[in-house]
Write an enzyme that holds these catalytic residues in place. Structure first.
Site, mmCIF file in Angstrom:
data_model
loop_
_atom_site.group_PDB
_atom_site.id
_atom_site.type_symbol
_atom_site.label_atom_id
_atom_site.label_comp_id
_atom_site.label_asym_id
_atom_site.label_seq_id
_atom_site.Cartn_x
_atom_site.Cartn_y
_atom_site.Cartn_z
ATOM 1 N N HIS A 265 1.089 -1.292 -0.494
ATOM 2 C CA HIS A 265 0.433 0.029 -0.069
ATOM 3 C C HIS A 265 0.657 1.718 0.213
ATOM 4 C CE1 HIS A 265 -3.624 -1.740 0.404
ATOM 5 N NE2 HIS A 265 -2.665 -2.964 1.385
ATOM 6 N N ASP A 324 -0.217 -4.778 6.276
ATOM 7 C CA ASP A 324 -1.270 -5.154 6.035
ATOM 8 C C ASP A 324 -0.945 -6.124 4.689
ATOM 9 O OD1 ASP A 324 -1.992 -3.126 5.493
ATOM 10 O OD2 ASP A 324 -3.992 -3.564 4.395
ATOM 11 N N GLU A 325 -1.778 -7.213 4.039
ATOM 12 C CA GLU A 325 -1.368 -7.359 2.767
ATOM 13 C C GLU A 325 -0.275 -7.741 1.918
ATOM 14 O OE1 GLU A 325 -5.897 -7.038 1.401
ATOM 15 O OE2 GLU A 325 -5.303 -5.201 1.050
ATOM 16 N N VAL A 326 1.218 -8.074 2.131
ATOM 17 C CA VAL A 326 1.871 -8.636 2.052
ATOM 18 C C VAL A 326 2.539 -9.474 1.158
ATOM 19 C CG1 VAL A 326 4.365 -8.031 2.581
ATOM 20 C CG2 VAL A 326 3.165 -6.832 3.873
ATOM 21 N N ASP A 375 -1.270 -8.962 9.888
ATOM 22 C CA ASP A 375 -0.474 -9.604 9.010
ATOM 23 C C ASP A 375 0.601 -10.307 9.160
ATOM 24 O OD1 ASP A 375 -3.025 -7.402 8.040
ATOM 25 O OD2 ASP A 375 -2.508 -8.641 5.727
#
Ligand SMILES: *[C@@H]1O[C@H](CO)[C@@H](O)[C@H](O)[C@H]1NC(C)=O
Ligand SMILES: *[C@@H]1O[C@H](CO)[C@@H](O)[C@H](O)[C@H]1NC(C)=O
Ligand SMILES: *[C@@H]1O[C@H](CO)[C@@H](O)[C@H](O)[C@H]1NC(C)=O
Length: 553
Positions: A265, A324-326, A375
Site C-alpha cells: 500500500h 497488511d496484505e504483503v 498480517d
C-alpha cells in the site's frame, strides 16, 4: 422510576413504547424517551413527565478549573449543541446552573486518560458534572446535551425524567474510527466535521489512514517530492492543517493516530522515488500489492526520515505502520531483492521480519509504540513486545495474538464499507447496523480478554468521499460507538433501534447527513444552515422574475 415485575409481554412492549423505564426481574430496559447514546454505565431517572423548562438566556456554566480545552468544549455546547433550535421564546422561569468540577487540570491525552464522569440533573434547576479530567467532563457535556429536549409547541426547551443521575465510564480505553484519505482525499475542514461526529458519539481515537498506494497527500519538508504522488496538488495536507486537525481532535478528547502503511500500500511513494518500489510484474496492475524494495538501503533512510518528521507532527504515543496484505512473492520476483535475500540467507518471511524490526527501531528512536495490522503476525513475523496488533481477520486470530501477551484492537467487526451482512445476497436494504451491533470485541474470546484494548470502526474509502461519508457512516457507526463505550450487557436491538433513529435525527440537527433507520420524522431547525453548509455549499436561488418567466414559458 416505575417498577414492573411479572407483567405480560404486551404491557412490557407498550411501556417501552411510551418511554417508561421499567424493570423486569433483574433485566433493566432503558427508557426510550431519555435517548442517551452511547448508553451510560448507570442511569437513574425520575418519571417521564417530571419535566422543567430551560431558558438558554438563563443558563449559566461555572467550572472549578480554567482550562483552555474545557473552555472550548463548554463554548461549543453552549453556543449550539445544547440549544440547536436557537433561544426560543424567553420565559422568566427556566434558569439553570451547570456546575462543573474537575479534579485535575492535566491536559495530556493518552490511552490511560480517565474519561469517567458523573452527572446529576436536579429538580432544583441545578446540574452538577464531576470528572477526574477535563476529558471526562467533555464526555459529560455530550451526555447532558442529550437530556435537553426542544418543545416545538411551546417554542422552548425542557429536561424531563427529573431527577437524573448518571455515573459513566467507557468499557474500552481505545474506541477508534478509521478514515482513509489514501483512496479519496477529504478536505481538511471535512475531517474537522468528522471529528465533530466522533466527539458526539464518544469515540476517542481518529485512526488516520492518511496515505495509500493511490495517493500520498501529506506534505513533507524532508522529502518535498513525495506529494508528486498525490491525486492532485490540491489534494494534500499541509503541516498547518494537520496541526489544526490534531488540536481540534484534542478539544474533543480524541487522539489522532496516523497510519503510514508499509511495505505494501505504498506505491504512491514510487511516484517520486521509483527505485524504492520492488519490481514485480505480477502485481503491476494491482498497485495495493506492490511492495517497498527492502534490499535498498535508501528505503530505510527514507522511512527513518519520513517517520521522524511525521512523529513530531502527530504527538500521540502510538504510530501505525500498516503491514497488511504483503504478498511476499513480490519480493521473490525482483532479481535484486532475490539476490539480497540469498546473500542474507533470508526466506521471504525472514525478509519481512528484517523490515518490521527496522521499522520498530526507527519508531523507538522517536519514542513511539508501533501498531500494525495482524498480517505480519499471521505470516509468522515475531513482533516486538509491546506492539499493538489491530486485527482485521477474525476472533480466532485475536485469541492467539492476545494469548501471546500482545495487546489487540478488533476492527473486523466494523468494516463500514460493507453494505451487506455476510451471507446475504439479495434485498433492497439490509440492516447492517444490527450485524455491527451484535459484534463485540469479546465474541469468540475465551481468555486473556484484558489484552483487548478496544476496537475501531473502519470507513475504507474506495467508494466514499466527503459527499457520501456521513450517510455511509451514520447511524451504523453508532453500533460500534455503543459497543465500545457501554456496558457489555447493553445488547437489545429493539431498545437500540429507536434510540439510534433519534440519535440520527439529533446528528442531522447538528449538520451530519446521517441516514434514518426506520420510518420517522426528524424536526429540523428552520433554515438548518448547518446541514446545507456542511454538505452542499450555496444554493443558486432563482429570482422572482426568473421563476415567473419559467412558469409562464
Ligand atoms: C441566545 O442567548 C444567548 C445567551 O443569552 C446569546 O448569547 C445569543 O446571542 C442568543 N442567540 C440568539 C440567536 O438570540
Ligand atoms: C525532486 O523532483 C525534481 C523534479 O522531478 C528532481 O529534479 C529532483 O531531483 C527531485 N529531488 C529528489 C530529492 O528526488
Ligand atoms: C516516551 O513516551 C512516553 C509515553 O508517552 C512518555 O511517558 C515518556 O516521557 C517519553 N520519553 C521520552 C524520552 O520522551
Amino acid at each position: 422510576m416505575m417498577m414492573v415485575s411479572n407483567f405480560t409481554k404486551l404491557l412490557l412492549i407498550s411501556c417501552v413504547l411510551i418511554g417508561a423505564a421499567i424493570m423486569v426481574g433483574a433485566q433493566v430496559i432503558q427508557p426510550v424517551g431519555i435517548q442517551l447514546t452511547p448508553w451510560p454505565e448507570v442511569v437513574g431517572t425520575g418519571p417521564e413527565h417530571s419535566c422543567l423548562a430551560l431558558n438558554p438566556h438563563l443558563f449559566t456554566v461555572s467550572s472549578s478549573i480554567n482550562s483552555a480545552i474545557l473552555n472550548v468544549a463548554i463554548q461549543r455546547y453552549q453556543s449550539t449543541l445544547f440549544f440547536p433550535f436557537g433561544n426560543g421564546t424567553q420565559t422568566p422561569s427556566g434558569a439553570w446552573s451547570l456546575v462543573i468540577t474537575v479534579n485535575s487540570g492535566d491536559t495530556s491525552l493518552t490511552l490511560e486518560t480517565d474519561e469517567s464522569y458523573s452527572l446529576s440533573v436536579k429538580t432544583t434547576n441545578t446540574i452538577t458534572l464531576t470528572a477526574n479530567t477535563i476529558y471526562g467532563a467533555i464526555r459529560g457535556l455530550e451526555t447532558l446535551s442529550q437530556t435537553i429536549q426542544w418543545v416545538q409547541s411551546a417554542n422552548t426547551y425542557q429536561i424531563c425524567y427529573l431527577p437524573i443521575s448518571i455515573i459513566d465510564a467507557p468499557r474500552f480505553p481505545w474506541r477508534g474510527f478509521l478514515i482513509d484519505t489514501g483512496r479519496h482525499y477529504y478536505p481538511a475542514d471535512f475531517i474537522l466535521h468528522i471529528i465533530d461526529t466522533l466527539g458526539y458519539n464518544k469515540f476517542n481515537v481518529l485512526h488516520w489512514h492518511i496515505v495509500d498506494a493511490q495517493s500520498f497527500g501529506v506534505e513533507s519538508n524532508t522529502f518535498p517530492n513525495l506529494t508528486m504522488g498525490a491525486f492532485n496538488p490540491v489534494a494534500t495536507y499541509s503541516h498547518a492543517e494537520i496541526q489544526e486537525i490534531v488540536a481540534y481532535a484534542q478539544s474533543y478528547g480524541i487522539r489522532v493516530v496516523p497510519e503510514f502503511d508499509v511495505p505494501a500500500h505504498a506505491d504512491a511513494i514510487g511516484t517520486a522515488f521509483p527505485h524504492l518500489i520492488a519490481n514485480c510484474p505480477t502485481y503491476a496492475d494491482d498497485i495495493n500489492s506492490l511492495l517497498l524494495n527492502i534490499a535498498n538501503d535508501y528505503t530505510y533512510t527514507f522511512l527513518n526520515g519520513l517517520f521522524t518528521e511525521m512523529a513530531s507532527l502527530f504527538p500521540d504515543h502510538y504510530f501505525h505502520t500498516g503491514g497488511d496484505e504483503v504478498h511476499l512473492d513480490c519480493w521473490s520476483e525482483d532479481p535484486t531483492i532475490q539476490a539480497w535475500m540469498k546473500q542474507h540467507k533470508y526466506t521471504t518471511v525472514q525478509a519481512e521480519q528484517y523490515f518490521e524490526t527496522q521499522v520498530t527501531d526507527m519508531l523507538l528512536q522517536v519514542n513511539k509504540t508501533k501498531l500494525v495490522w495482524n498480517d505480519p503476525w499471521t505470516n509468522g513475523v515475531k513482533l516486538a513486545e509491546g506492539t499493538v496488533i489491530e486485527v482485521w481477520d477474525n476472533s480466532e486470530i485475536t485469541q492467539k495474538i492476545i494469548n501471546e501477551g500482545f495487546r489487540a484492537l478488533v476492527s473486523f467487526a466494523w468494516y463500514l464499507d460493507e453494505q451487506m451482512p455476510s451471507g446475504v445476497s439479495v434485498g433492497e436494504f439490509e440492516n447492517t447496523w444490527q450485524t455491527f451491533y451484535k459484534a463485540d470485541p469479546y465474541n469468540g474470546i475465551k481468555k486473556n480478554q484484558q489484552n483487548i484494548l478496544g476496537g475501531e470502526a473502519c470507513m475504507w474509502s474506495e467508494q466514499v468521499n466527503q459527499m457520501n461519508f456521513d450517510t455511509r457512516v451514520y447511524p451504523r457507526a453508532l453500533a460500534a460507538a455503543e459497543r465500545l463505550w457501554s456496558p457489555a450487557s447493553i445488547t437489545d436491538i429493539n431498545n437500540a433501534q429507536p434510540r439510534f433513529d433519534q440519535r440520527s435525527c439529533d446528528m442531522k440537527i447538528r449538520g451530519v447527513a446521517s441516514s434514518p433507520l426506520q420510518p420517522s420524522f426528524c424536526l429540523l431547525p428552520p433554515n438548518n444552515g448547518m446541514v446545507t453548509k456542511a454538505r452542499m455549499g450555496p444554493v443558486h436561488r432563482l429570482t422572482q422574475s426568473e421563476i415567473k418567466a419559467i412558469l409562464t414559458a
